[in-house]
Design a protein around this motif. Sequence first.
Motif, PDB file in Angstrom:
ATOM      1  N   HIS A  23       0.061  34.226 -38.274  1.00 42.52           N
ATOM      2  CA  HIS A  23       1.463  34.096 -38.635  1.00 42.52           C
ATOM      3  C   HIS A  23       1.552  33.164 -39.856  1.00 42.52           C
ATOM      4  N   PRO A  24       2.486  33.442 -40.803  1.00 42.26           N
ATOM      5  CA  PRO A  24       2.590  32.554 -41.969  1.00 42.26           C
ATOM      6  C   PRO A  24       2.748  31.087 -41.572  1.00 42.26           C
ATOM      7  N   GLY A  25       3.452  30.874 -40.452  1.00 41.19           N
ATOM      8  CA  GLY A  25       3.647  29.502 -39.978  1.00 41.19           C
ATOM      9  C   GLY A  25       2.351  28.821 -39.580  1.00 41.19           C
ATOM     10  N   GLU A  26       1.341  29.619 -39.210  1.00 45.20           N
ATOM     11  CA  GLU A  26       0.044  29.020 -38.838  1.00 45.20           C
ATOM     12  C   GLU A  26      -0.628  28.402 -40.056  1.00 45.20           C
ATOM     13  N   TRP A  27      -0.565  29.158 -41.171  1.00 41.08           N
ATOM     14  CA  TRP A  27      -1.150  28.610 -42.405  1.00 41.08           C
ATOM     15  C   TRP A  27      -0.417  27.336 -42.809  1.00 41.08           C
ATOM     16  N   ALA A  28       0.913  27.368 -42.685  1.00 42.12           N
ATOM     17  CA  ALA A  28       1.706  26.183 -43.046  1.00 42.12           C
ATOM     18  C   ALA A  28       1.318  25.005 -42.160  1.00 42.12           C
ATOM     19  N   TRP A  29       1.128  25.267 -40.865  1.00 41.25           N
ATOM     20  CA  TRP A  29       0.739  24.217 -39.915  1.00 41.25           C
ATOM     21  C   TRP A  29      -0.602  23.606 -40.327  1.00 41.25           C
ATOM     22  N   LEU A  30      -1.581  24.516 -40.657  1.00 44.36           N
ATOM     23  CA  LEU A  30      -2.916  24.051 -41.022  1.00 44.36           C
ATOM     24  C   LEU A  30      -2.880  23.273 -42.342  1.00 44.36           C
ATOM     25  N   LEU A  31      -2.176  23.837 -43.336  1.00 37.07           N
ATOM     26  CA  LEU A  31      -2.087  23.160 -44.639  1.00 37.07           C
ATOM     27  C   LEU A  31      -1.380  21.821 -44.508  1.00 37.07           C
ATOM     28  N   HIS A  32      -0.378  21.756 -43.623  1.00 37.72           N
ATOM     29  CA  HIS A  32       0.358  20.501 -43.422  1.00 37.72           C
ATOM     30  C   HIS A  32      -0.588  19.426 -42.884  1.00 37.72           C
ATOM     31  N   ARG A  33      -1.456  19.829 -41.945  1.00 35.88           N
ATOM     32  CA  ARG A  33      -2.404  18.862 -41.368  1.00 35.88           C
ATOM     33  C   ARG A  33      -3.433  18.419 -42.406  1.00 35.88           C
ATOM     34  N   VAL A  34      -4.010  19.399 -43.144  1.00 30.68           N
ATOM     35  CA  VAL A  34      -5.037  19.078 -44.141  1.00 30.68           C
ATOM     36  C   VAL A  34      -4.442  18.171 -45.225  1.00 30.68           C
ATOM     37  N   SER A  35      -3.240  18.548 -45.716  1.00 33.15           N
ATOM     38  CA  SER A  35      -2.627  17.731 -46.779  1.00 33.15           C
ATOM     39  C   SER A  35      -2.239  16.353 -46.241  1.00 33.15           C
ATOM     40  N   GLY A  36      -1.826  16.277 -44.982  1.00 30.50           N
ATOM     41  CA  GLY A  36      -1.467  14.979 -44.386  1.00 30.50           C
ATOM     42  C   GLY A  36      -2.668  14.055 -44.295  1.00 30.50           C
ATOM     43  N   ILE A  37      -3.817  14.605 -43.881  1.00 33.93           N
ATOM     44  CA  ILE A  37      -5.040  13.793 -43.801  1.00 33.93           C
ATOM     45  C   ILE A  37      -5.425  13.317 -45.206  1.00 33.93           C
ATOM     46  N   ALA A  38      -5.364  14.246 -46.179  1.00 38.06           N
ATOM     47  CA  ALA A  38      -5.733  13.893 -47.556  1.00 38.06           C
ATOM     48  C   ALA A  38      -4.799  12.819 -48.116  1.00 38.06           C
ATOM     49  N   LEU A  39      -3.492  12.946 -47.849  1.00 39.72           N
ATOM     50  CA  LEU A  39      -2.530  11.989 -48.402  1.00 39.72           C
ATOM     51  C   LEU A  39      -2.665  10.608 -47.756  1.00 39.72           C
ATOM     52  N   THR A  40      -3.002  10.562 -46.468  1.00 35.67           N
ATOM     53  CA  THR A  40      -3.217   9.258 -45.828  1.00 35.67           C
ATOM     54  C   THR A  40      -4.445   8.589 -46.447  1.00 35.67           C
ATOM     55  N   ALA A 103      15.861  27.526 -36.128  1.00 33.98           N
ATOM     56  CA  ALA A 103      14.525  28.058 -35.831  1.00 33.98           C
ATOM     57  C   ALA A 103      14.359  29.489 -36.352  1.00 33.98           C
ATOM     58  N   SER A 104      15.426  30.276 -36.284  1.00 34.74           N
ATOM     59  CA  SER A 104      15.332  31.670 -36.736  1.00 34.74           C
ATOM     60  C   SER A 104      15.187  31.768 -38.254  1.00 34.74           C
ATOM     61  N   LYS A 105      15.470  30.652 -38.950  1.00 29.08           N
ATOM     62  CA  LYS A 105      15.395  30.693 -40.417  1.00 29.08           C
ATOM     63  C   LYS A 105      14.074  30.137 -40.943  1.00 29.08           C
ATOM     64  N   GLN A 106      13.120  29.875 -40.050  1.00 30.51           N
ATOM     65  CA  GLN A 106      11.919  29.177 -40.501  1.00 30.51           C
ATOM     66  C   GLN A 106      11.093  29.964 -41.506  1.00 30.51           C
ATOM     67  N   LYS A 107      11.101  31.318 -41.405  1.00 28.79           N
ATOM     68  CA  LYS A 107      10.330  32.114 -42.375  1.00 28.79           C
ATOM     69  C   LYS A 107      10.964  32.035 -43.764  1.00 28.79           C
ATOM     70  N   ALA A 108      12.310  32.118 -43.780  1.00 31.66           N
ATOM     71  CA  ALA A 108      13.020  32.010 -45.064  1.00 31.66           C
ATOM     72  C   ALA A 108      12.783  30.625 -45.666  1.00 31.66           C
ATOM     73  N   LEU A 109      12.799  29.602 -44.797  1.00 31.02           N
ATOM     74  CA  LEU A 109      12.550  28.238 -45.286  1.00 31.02           C
ATOM     75  C   LEU A 109      11.135  28.114 -45.857  1.00 31.02           C
ATOM     76  N   LEU A 110      10.178  28.821 -45.241  1.00 31.48           N
ATOM     77  CA  LEU A 110       8.798  28.770 -45.727  1.00 31.48           C
ATOM     78  C   LEU A 110       8.698  29.403 -47.119  1.00 31.48           C
ATOM     79  N   ARG A 111       9.456  30.477 -47.330  1.00 35.02           N
ATOM     80  CA  ARG A 111       9.457  31.102 -48.671  1.00 35.02           C
ATOM     81  C   ARG A 111      10.014  30.122 -49.698  1.00 35.02           C
ATOM     82  N   ILE A 112      11.058  29.366 -49.300  1.00 40.43           N
ATOM     83  CA  ILE A 112      11.627  28.361 -50.211  1.00 40.43           C
ATOM     84  C   ILE A 112      10.575  27.281 -50.504  1.00 40.43           C
ATOM     85  N   VAL A 113       9.837  26.881 -49.468  1.00 40.37           N
ATOM     86  CA  VAL A 113       8.793  25.853 -49.644  1.00 40.37           C
ATOM     87  C   VAL A 113       7.803  26.297 -50.722  1.00 40.37           C
ATOM     88  N   TYR A 114       7.306  27.536 -50.619  1.00 38.57           N
ATOM     89  CA  TYR A 114       6.307  28.017 -51.584  1.00 38.57           C
ATOM     90  C   TYR A 114       6.918  28.200 -52.978  1.00 38.57           C
TER      91      TYR A 114
END
Lengths: 152, 120
Positions: A23-40, A103-114
């Motif tokens: 799911h696109p949200g899975e990639w976002a979840w993974l990238l969020h964790r990786v970027s969070g570790i890198a930023l800390t 919650a139903s708008k999360q995919k649209a929000l993800l498109r805005i994020v990218y």
Amino acid sequence: MAYKQTSNSVSRWSKILLRYRPHPGEWAWLLHRVSGIALTGYLFLHIWALRGLTTGRSAFEAEMNLFTTPFFKFLEWALFAFVIFHSMNGLRVAIVDLASKNASKQKALLRIVYTVGIAAMIFMGVLIFLNPFGEKTVENPSTTSTGQVQPQ
Amino acid sequence: MEKLSKQSAFAWYFQRITGILLVVFAVGHYLMVHWNERAGHSFDISVDRLSSPIFVFLYLGFIVLGMYHGVQGLWNVIRDFNLPRPVYLTTMALLVLAALYFTYLGFDTVLTVDTWKLRP
């Protein structure tokens, strides 16, 4: 025989794995964790690097001259990719979490994020590599690359 | 159990609040410090900026919020690996000690840097 069995087993597992559609949200979840570790990690590094401000002008300017080389500019741009993604996706998570009707708008929000993220990356790339709004850092001629002051 | 769930709920909520505050700060920081090459890399501009009580307050707040948000985030990641308890506790202790040390370094930098204005 054993080779053929192993080969068949690998082929079967490959087919199962390739069938998986993340799911696109899975990639976002993974990238969020990786970027969070890198930023800390970067926060620690940034505080360490700015210690130059307490050790004196020559040491700080030598450090900053290093940070304005093309390689470090590229790293700065890559860092911004982590910052903008983590920030934008973090806002998306907060918007979805703090108001369940979103919650139903999360995919649209993800498109805005990218979309916003890519636009911001281009804008930041112009600022970092072309420096259109200012003069270059003036190098201190009395300072060596190690921060030692040369006799005049 | 009740106490633990309240703590977890607070951590979950505060992670979002600190995240939103850090985004606001990051936007301000980038607009101010990275709009041109000199703004973020000049000794004089950096010292001038940190001579202002407003910026000192903002940067101290940024260090505290950033450290809290970063350590809490790493805590969440490490917890998900379901490590053996001694390994988990040791990792977290090292992480908290590192965060405290770097918070001290950051505070020391922000609070002492403007004394360079008084030096020759």
